[in-house]
Scaffold this motif. Structure first.
Motif: not given
Length: 276
Positions: A69-72, A145-149
């Protein structure tokens, strides 16, 4: 799709999770593909690469991972619709009580990173298993989750990241050799975005698949050797710092003339915005 969740046939089918190109006639692929011809990677380098898991269905040896999966966004994760199909899970996804997204865990045998429960799941009702169009599902996390992720999505079909020849990377914990050797640690493979004409020639609508440029993008190398595979389904294809595709299907793993096919992110961005 080519890479399917479990150990479905080889690629003319979706490639499910990271658990999961011309020789003779390759068997149809499923949603499980792993990264073939790749190299070890680290989640710290690609923190938006996530695993979809259920220990109840797939056991605890690899944290129950069955798809990528991908965190967007801080609460939105994308995966392939076929990953949540009855063919992959053996039941309706609503019956899976421990469905989770794992973020920040490089080695699935360990317990670092975080496991996030889901507050909402949207599986594209227009997804067609026969032609594999619209292979997208949107998972909403119960915790931010943090935006950096997160990884930004390609801006549109005209995004330069879709230009033929652009280098891209596909990530996953799937089969690394096409023979069922699933990785416990994250792997990545460098491929090239291919022209729609190349993809259409590879999959003209015969038994091996029907490439549809409006909703799909394909990537690989002319001689094969690098590809997603079983167990990689739903995982990210990233080019120029943007998410351009999700592992969907293909014929075989890393076979010359049979590139991997991905859900084109620019084609489903509206669905993500509406359901994320």
């Amino acid at each position: 799709m080519r890479r399917s969740l479990r150990s479905l046939p080889v690629l003319a089918v979706p490639l499910v999770a990271a658990l999961m190109m011309v020789l003779t006639a390759p068997a149809p692929a499923t949603a499980d593909r792993v990264v073939v011809g790749g190299h070890p990677a680290r989640t710290v380098e690609a923190p938006w690469t996530a695993a979809v898991a259920s220990r109840a269905l797939f056991g605890g040896k690899r944290s129950g991972q069955f798809c990528g999966a991908a965190v967007v966004s801080p609460t939105t994760v994308l995966t392939a619709a076929h990953c949540l199909s009855r063919a992959v899970l053996g039941m309706d996804w609503r019956q899976v009580r421990d469905l989770r997204v794992i973020i920040g865990r490089n080695d699935l045998r360990k317990s670092d990173g975080m496991e996030y429960p889901l507050v909402r799941v949207w599986v594209n009702p227009a997804y067609e298993a026969d032609n594999r169009a619209g292979d997208i599902a949107v998972l909403t996390l119960g915790v931010t989750v943090p935006a950096a992720y997160t990884v930004p999505m390609a801006a549109g079909r005209g995004d330069p990241a879709y230009r033929p020849g652009v280098r891209a990377a596909v990530y996953g914990w799937g089969d690394t050799g096409g023979g069922g050797e699933y990785a416990s640690t994250l792997h990545a493979a460098t491929v090239r975005v291919l022209a729609d004409t190349v993809c259409r020639t590879a999959y003209p609508g015969n038994a091996e698949g029907d490439y549809q440029p409006r909703s799909m993008v394909c990537a690989g190398l002319p001689d094969g050797g690098r590809d997603a595979c079983q167990g990689d389904s739903g995982g990210p294809l990233v080019a120029q710092g943007r998410l351009v595709g999700l592992v969907s299907w293909g014929s075989g793993c890393g076979v010359a003339g049979r590139p991997g096919v991905y859900t084109r992110i620019s084609a489903v961005a509206g669905l993500v915005a509406a359901h994320g």
